[in-house]
Design a protein around this motif. Structure first.
Motif, short mmCIF file in Angstrom:
data_model
loop_
_atom_site.label_atom_id
_atom_site.label_comp_id
_atom_site.label_asym_id
_atom_site.label_seq_id
_atom_site.Cartn_x
_atom_site.Cartn_y
_atom_site.Cartn_z
N VAL A 207 0.77 -1.34 0.01
CA VAL A 207 -0.11 -0.02 -0.08
C VAL A 207 0.81 1.44 0.15
O VAL A 207 0.46 2.19 -0.32
N GLY A 208 1.94 1.26 0.69
CA GLY A 208 2.94 2.38 0.50
C GLY A 208 3.20 2.87 -0.64
O GLY A 208 3.32 4.12 -0.90
N GLY A 209 3.56 1.88 -1.80
CA GLY A 209 3.91 2.39 -3.09
C GLY A 209 3.00 3.17 -3.68
O GLY A 209 3.29 4.12 -4.48
N TRP A 210 1.53 2.46 -3.60
CA TRP A 210 0.28 3.37 -4.28
C TRP A 210 0.26 4.65 -3.75
O TRP A 210 -0.02 5.50 -4.28
N MET A 211 0.36 4.74 -2.51
CA MET A 211 0.33 6.15 -1.62
C MET A 211 1.14 6.98 -1.99
O MET A 211 0.66 8.18 -2.34
N LEU A 212 2.40 6.84 -1.86
CA LEU A 212 3.59 7.79 -2.34
C LEU A 212 3.44 8.18 -3.84
O LEU A 212 3.57 9.36 -3.94
N GLY A 213 3.05 7.35 -4.69
CA GLY A 213 3.01 7.56 -5.94
C GLY A 213 1.87 8.42 -6.10
O GLY A 213 2.09 9.36 -6.92
N MET A 214 0.85 8.15 -5.66
CA MET A 214 -0.51 8.97 -6.19
C MET A 214 -0.36 10.39 -5.41
O MET A 214 -0.33 11.28 -5.75
N ARG A 215 0.46 10.64 -4.19
CA ARG A 215 0.57 11.73 -3.27
C ARG A 215 1.52 12.56 -4.08
O ARG A 215 1.30 13.92 -4.48
N ASN A 216 2.83 12.18 -4.69
CA ASN A 216 3.32 12.89 -5.57
C ASN A 216 2.83 13.47 -6.82
O ASN A 216 3.21 14.56 -7.11
N MET A 217 2.27 12.54 -7.37
CA MET A 217 1.54 12.96 -8.81
C MET A 217 0.28 14.12 -8.29
O MET A 217 0.35 14.96 -9.24
N MET A 218 -0.31 14.05 -7.02
CA MET A 218 -1.32 14.96 -6.79
C MET A 218 -0.51 16.15 -6.66
O MET A 218 -0.81 17.34 -6.80
N VAL A 219 0.75 16.57 -5.76
CA VAL A 219 1.45 17.53 -5.73
C VAL A 219 1.77 18.03 -7.03
O VAL A 219 1.89 19.34 -7.24
N SER A 220 2.15 17.28 -7.85
CA SER A 220 2.59 17.92 -9.19
C SER A 220 1.68 18.30 -10.00
O SER A 220 1.90 19.43 -10.67
N THR A 221 0.54 17.70 -9.93
CA THR A 221 -0.62 18.27 -11.09
C THR A 221 -1.15 19.46 -10.44
O THR A 221 -1.58 20.16 -11.03
N MET A 222 -1.07 19.71 -8.95
CA MET A 222 -1.95 20.92 -8.45
C MET A 222 -0.93 22.24 -8.98
O MET A 222 -1.74 23.37 -8.91
N SER A 223 0.25 22.04 -9.49
CA SER A 223 0.85 23.19 -9.92
C SER A 223 0.57 23.51 -11.36
O SER A 223 1.19 24.33 -12.06
N GLU A 224 -0.23 22.52 -11.90
CA GLU A 224 -0.40 22.79 -13.58
C GLU A 224 -1.38 24.02 -13.76
O GLU A 224 -2.23 24.51 -12.88
N ASP A 225 -1.28 24.50 -14.87
CA ASP A 225 -2.04 25.78 -15.28
C ASP A 225 -3.43 25.36 -15.36
O ASP A 225 -4.37 26.36 -14.89
#
Length: 329
Positions: A207-225
């Motif tokens: 579960v840690g791998g899915w959680m970390l990957g989704m968290r990082n992609m959420m942070v990256s996507t939140m800065s999109e235009d």
């Protein structure tokens, strides 16, 4: 249509290459299944050359024919659905062995993988949306659990929850002494009870791998235009999180999930060895120990089809979710 045909052509070639390796790898291993079978027969009396030839023909390991001839015979048997006869479960055919063991593996590891993916995605979405919250602080713990070797974690849980505090059984797929296999409630309850600890181990370790990957992609996507534009339009935070951020952030996780489903069969070996679970992984270990070419090839075939099918599915799914992939292809 051209996109679909190109994908199908690629996977047809990949399937042929995998089947060829599936034929060659067992034959490059030391040992001969015919010799193992003859050694068992020799304990009951002398073995004639005719008997050896008959066993070689039965197992598809005729040493008098060329490797090329054996290869074409192997492909012909695959097309006709004949996977051969198992040495380890002699005289049961390979298709019967796989049919009896595969549902156990798919039911246990497939369901556990689905649960860990769902939990990881939901927790990762919450952690990425609210950085610094208590959910975000769970990531170091889950990452540490993922880094622990799986077999060690499984043995630890067996010791704690199976021996020290006997909450779950130590081994087996069901209680062989009190229930009869079949479509009945007692049997289903016994299967769930015996599969709970292996499934819990898989969920904790992945579960840690899915959680970390989704968290990082959420942070990256939140800065999109497009997210900034949605905020400027006055959309509600919940709508932005679900329809804009999470929907785009989950795409890499979907790809990884499809691939992990393909490896459900391959990843069952360690799980079933530790918990003595009656799945296809245990059958593969027994086949390797007995140089059972036919059973090894049958299991590898299932793994190949699962991995290629999962990759094809995610490729087609990506084409539906993100049309840009079709345009680039």
């Amino acid at each position: 249509m051209r996109y679909l045909l190109r994908k199908l052509a690629f996977y047809v070639v990949a399937l042929w290459a995998a089947l060829t390796l599936n034929f060659l790898v067992p034959r490059l291993m030391p040992g001969n299944p015919v010799d193992l079978m003859l050694s068992k027969l020799a304990t009951k009396g002398p073995v004639t050359p005719t008997t050896r030839n008959a066993i070689e023909a039965l197992l598809g390991t005729d040493t008098h024919s060329s490797l090329w001839s054996q290869y074409w015979t192997y492909l012909h048997h695959l097309v006709t659905g004949d996977l051969g006869t198992s040495i380890a479960y002699f005289p049961a055919p390979v298709s019967q062995v796989i049919g009896q063991t595969l549902p156990w593996t798919v039911g246990l590891i497939g369901l556990a993988t689905l649960i860990s993916f769902a939990i990881g995605i939901l927790l990762g979405r919450a952690a990425g949306w609210r950085r610094g919250s208590w959910v975000d602080n769970l990531i170091p713990v889950t990452t540490m659990l993922q880094s622990v070797p799986y077999f060690w974690l499984a043995l630890l849980l067996l010791f704690l929850l199976g021996s020290t505090w006997p909450v779950f059984p130590l081994s087996g797929g069901y209680d062989v002494y009190s229930v009869t296999p079949g479509w009945s409630l007692p049997f289903a309850q016994s299967v769930l009870y015996h599969g709970a600890l292996p499934a819990l181990t898989i969920v904790i370790s992945s579960v840690g791998g899915w959680m970390l990957g989704m968290r990082n992609m959420m942070v990256s996507t939140m800065s999109e235009d497009f997210v900034v534009t949605a905020e400027a339009k006055g959309l509600t935070p919940g709508r932005i999180r679900s329809r804009y951020v999470a929907r785009n952030a989950v795409l890499p996780s979907i790809s990884g999930f499809a691939i992990s489903l393909g490896f459900v069969v391959a990843g069952s070996i360690v799980t079933e060895a530790v918990f003595s679970y009656p799945g296809i992984g245990s059958a593969l270990l027994l086949a390797v120990g007995n140089n059972d070419y036919a059973l090894m090839q049958g299991v590898f075939l299932i793994i190949t089809l699962a991995v290629l099918g999962a990759n094809l599915l995610v490729d087609l799914l990506y084409g539906v979710i993100d049309p840009r992939t079709r345009a680039r292809s």
